[in-house]
Motif scaffolding. Structure first.
Motif, PDB file in Angstrom:
ATOM      1  N   ILE A  35       0.841  -1.202   0.000  1.00  0.00           N
ATOM      2  CA  ILE A  35       0.000   0.000   0.000  1.00  0.00           C
ATOM      3  C   ILE A  35       0.872   1.246   0.000  1.00  0.00           C
ATOM      4  O   ILE A  35       0.615   2.191  -0.749  1.00  0.00           O
ATOM      5  CB  ILE A  35      -0.995  -0.005   1.173  1.00  0.00           C
ATOM      6  CG1 ILE A  35      -2.086  -1.045   0.897  1.00  0.00           C
ATOM      7  CG2 ILE A  35      -1.603   1.374   1.390  1.00  0.00           C
ATOM      8  CD1 ILE A  35      -3.155  -1.142   1.936  1.00  0.00           C
ATOM      9  N   VAL A  36       1.924   1.256   0.818  1.00  0.00           N
ATOM     10  CA  VAL A  36       2.824   2.408   0.860  1.00  0.00           C
ATOM     11  C   VAL A  36       3.429   2.658  -0.515  1.00  0.00           C
ATOM     12  O   VAL A  36       3.461   3.800  -0.995  1.00  0.00           O
ATOM     13  CB  VAL A  36       3.925   2.224   1.937  1.00  0.00           C
ATOM     14  CG1 VAL A  36       5.059   3.212   1.754  1.00  0.00           C
ATOM     15  CG2 VAL A  36       3.313   2.351   3.324  1.00  0.00           C
ATOM     16  N   GLU A  37       3.893   1.615  -1.170  1.00  0.00           N
ATOM     17  CA  GLU A  37       4.498   1.773  -2.501  1.00  0.00           C
ATOM     18  C   GLU A  37       3.492   2.306  -3.516  1.00  0.00           C
ATOM     19  O   GLU A  37       3.821   3.110  -4.370  1.00  0.00           O
ATOM     20  CB  GLU A  37       5.103   0.451  -2.987  1.00  0.00           C
ATOM     21  CG  GLU A  37       6.360   0.069  -2.244  1.00  0.00           C
ATOM     22  CD  GLU A  37       7.433   1.150  -2.274  1.00  0.00           C
ATOM     23  OE1 GLU A  37       7.738   1.681  -3.358  1.00  0.00           O
ATOM     24  OE2 GLU A  37       7.954   1.484  -1.191  1.00  0.00           O
ATOM     25  N   LEU A  42       0.905   8.901  -5.530  1.00  0.00           N
ATOM     26  CA  LEU A  42      -0.264   9.745  -5.275  1.00  0.00           C
ATOM     27  C   LEU A  42       0.067  10.883  -4.313  1.00  0.00           C
ATOM     28  O   LEU A  42      -0.563  11.938  -4.352  1.00  0.00           O
ATOM     29  CB  LEU A  42      -1.412   8.916  -4.713  1.00  0.00           C
ATOM     30  CG  LEU A  42      -2.039   7.921  -5.679  1.00  0.00           C
ATOM     31  CD1 LEU A  42      -3.124   7.114  -4.981  1.00  0.00           C
ATOM     32  CD2 LEU A  42      -2.600   8.625  -6.886  1.00  0.00           C
ATOM     33  N   ALA A  43       1.053  10.676  -3.458  1.00  0.00           N
ATOM     34  CA  ALA A  43       1.451  11.721  -2.512  1.00  0.00           C
ATOM     35  C   ALA A  43       2.126  12.891  -3.231  1.00  0.00           C
ATOM     36  O   ALA A  43       2.211  13.986  -2.680  1.00  0.00           O
ATOM     37  CB  ALA A  43       2.382  11.148  -1.454  1.00  0.00           C
ATOM     38  N   LEU A  44       2.550  12.680  -4.457  1.00  0.00           N
ATOM     39  CA  LEU A  44       3.175  13.745  -5.248  1.00  0.00           C
ATOM     40  C   LEU A  44       2.146  14.555  -6.031  1.00  0.00           C
ATOM     41  O   LEU A  44       2.472  15.585  -6.613  1.00  0.00           O
ATOM     42  CB  LEU A  44       4.199  13.140  -6.220  1.00  0.00           C
ATOM     43  CG  LEU A  44       5.330  12.338  -5.580  1.00  0.00           C
ATOM     44  CD1 LEU A  44       6.177  11.688  -6.655  1.00  0.00           C
ATOM     45  CD2 LEU A  44       6.156  13.204  -4.654  1.00  0.00           C
ATOM     46  N   ALA A  57       0.892   7.888   5.841  1.00  0.00           N
ATOM     47  CA  ALA A  57       1.481   8.001   7.179  1.00  0.00           C
ATOM     48  C   ALA A  57       1.043   6.842   8.075  1.00  0.00           C
ATOM     49  O   ALA A  57       1.862   6.259   8.792  1.00  0.00           O
ATOM     50  CB  ALA A  57       1.092   9.332   7.805  1.00  0.00           C
ATOM     51  N   ALA A  58      -0.234   6.505   8.036  1.00  0.00           N
ATOM     52  CA  ALA A  58      -0.751   5.441   8.904  1.00  0.00           C
ATOM     53  C   ALA A  58      -0.107   4.093   8.588  1.00  0.00           C
ATOM     54  O   ALA A  58       0.254   3.344   9.503  1.00  0.00           O
ATOM     55  CB  ALA A  58      -2.268   5.358   8.769  1.00  0.00           C
ATOM     56  N   ALA A  61       3.637   4.182   9.557  1.00  0.00           N
ATOM     57  CA  ALA A  61       3.785   4.116  11.014  1.00  0.00           C
ATOM     58  C   ALA A  61       3.765   2.684  11.525  1.00  0.00           C
ATOM     59  O   ALA A  61       4.424   2.374  12.516  1.00  0.00           O
ATOM     60  CB  ALA A  61       2.680   4.930  11.685  1.00  0.00           C
ATOM     61  N   LYS A  62       3.047   1.813  10.858  1.00  0.00           N
ATOM     62  CA  LYS A  62       2.977   0.413  11.288  1.00  0.00           C
ATOM     63  C   LYS A  62       4.286  -0.321  11.020  1.00  0.00           C
ATOM     64  O   LYS A  62       4.537  -1.376  11.598  1.00  0.00           O
ATOM     65  CB  LYS A  62       1.807  -0.286  10.610  1.00  0.00           C
ATOM     66  CG  LYS A  62       0.474   0.263  11.092  1.00  0.00           C
ATOM     67  CD  LYS A  62      -0.692  -0.342  10.375  1.00  0.00           C
ATOM     68  CE  LYS A  62      -1.966   0.316  10.889  1.00  0.00           C
ATOM     69  NZ  LYS A  62      -3.158  -0.125  10.226  1.00  0.00           N
ATOM     70  N   MET A  63       5.120   0.257  10.149  1.00  0.00           N
ATOM     71  CA  MET A  63       6.407  -0.367   9.820  1.00  0.00           C
ATOM     72  C   MET A  63       7.585   0.349  10.479  1.00  0.00           C
ATOM     73  O   MET A  63       8.566  -0.271  10.835  1.00  0.00           O
ATOM     74  CB  MET A  63       6.603  -0.367   8.299  1.00  0.00           C
ATOM     75  CG  MET A  63       5.545  -1.131   7.548  1.00  0.00           C
ATOM     76  SD  MET A  63       5.785  -1.125   5.768  1.00  0.00           S
ATOM     77  CE  MET A  63       5.655   0.611   5.356  1.00  0.00           C
ATOM     78  N   ASP A  64       7.480   1.683  10.618  1.00  0.00           N
ATOM     79  CA  ASP A  64       8.586   2.490  11.146  1.00  0.00           C
ATOM     80  C   ASP A  64       7.989   3.717  11.833  1.00  0.00           C
ATOM     81  O   ASP A  64       7.563   4.662  11.163  1.00  0.00           O
ATOM     82  CB  ASP A  64       9.507   2.903   9.993  1.00  0.00           C
ATOM     83  CG  ASP A  64      10.671   3.775  10.397  1.00  0.00           C
ATOM     84  OD1 ASP A  64      10.705   4.279  11.543  1.00  0.00           O
ATOM     85  OD2 ASP A  64      11.573   3.982   9.562  1.00  0.00           O
TER      86      ASP A  64
END
Length: 138
Positions: A35-37, A42-44, A57-58, A61-64
């Motif tokens: 999901i992060v990848e 989209l964050a850009l 972010a959510a 946060a679960k990974m780091d």
């Protein structure tokens, strides 16, 4: 449907892809890394979509927790800024305090009590429920 709509391009393509990822998240199709990848491009997107930054972010946060803290604070700023941008998609007022909740929890995990408290105070000030943030304010 959302994924197909995003493939058509246009003004709403990024938001359609976000909605697809949101549904995929609820169905647990992808893990946090996937999901992060998928959220990073989209964050850009400009103007920024606050919900994308929150979701990024959510999951981060679960990974780091340290990186999650930085991204959650940035997401809260994006959500706050969305109210000032004309023509932006309507923003749920909860997005900012949800970002700050992620930030407060990350700050707790990494041992930054002062930052945790600051995030909770800011979240309550923008409408976050007192009972949700009570543990961070104690």
């Amino acid at each position: 449907l959302y994924r197909r709509r995003s493939e058509l391009g246009g003004d709403k393509a990024a938001y359609s892809l976000f909605r697809y990822l949101n549904v995929a998240e609820q169905m647990e199709i992808y893990n946090h890394v996937e999901i992060v990848e998928r959220l990073k491009p989209l964050a850009l997107y400009q103007p920024p979509i606050p919900e994308v930054h929150y979701m990024l972010a959510a999951h981060t946060a679960k990974m780091d927790a340290g990186r999650g803290l930085r991204l959650a604070l940035k997401a809260a700023d994006v959500a706050r800024g969305a109210f000032d941008r004309p023509g932006n998609l309507p923003v749920d007022t909860r997005t900012e305090w949800l970002c700050l909740r992620v930030a407060a929890e990350c700050a707790r995990v990494v041992g930054e009590a002062k930052k945790m408290f600051e995030c909770a105070v800011r979240a309550v000030a923008v409408g976050g429920p007192d009972d949700v943030f009570a543990e961070y304010l104690a």
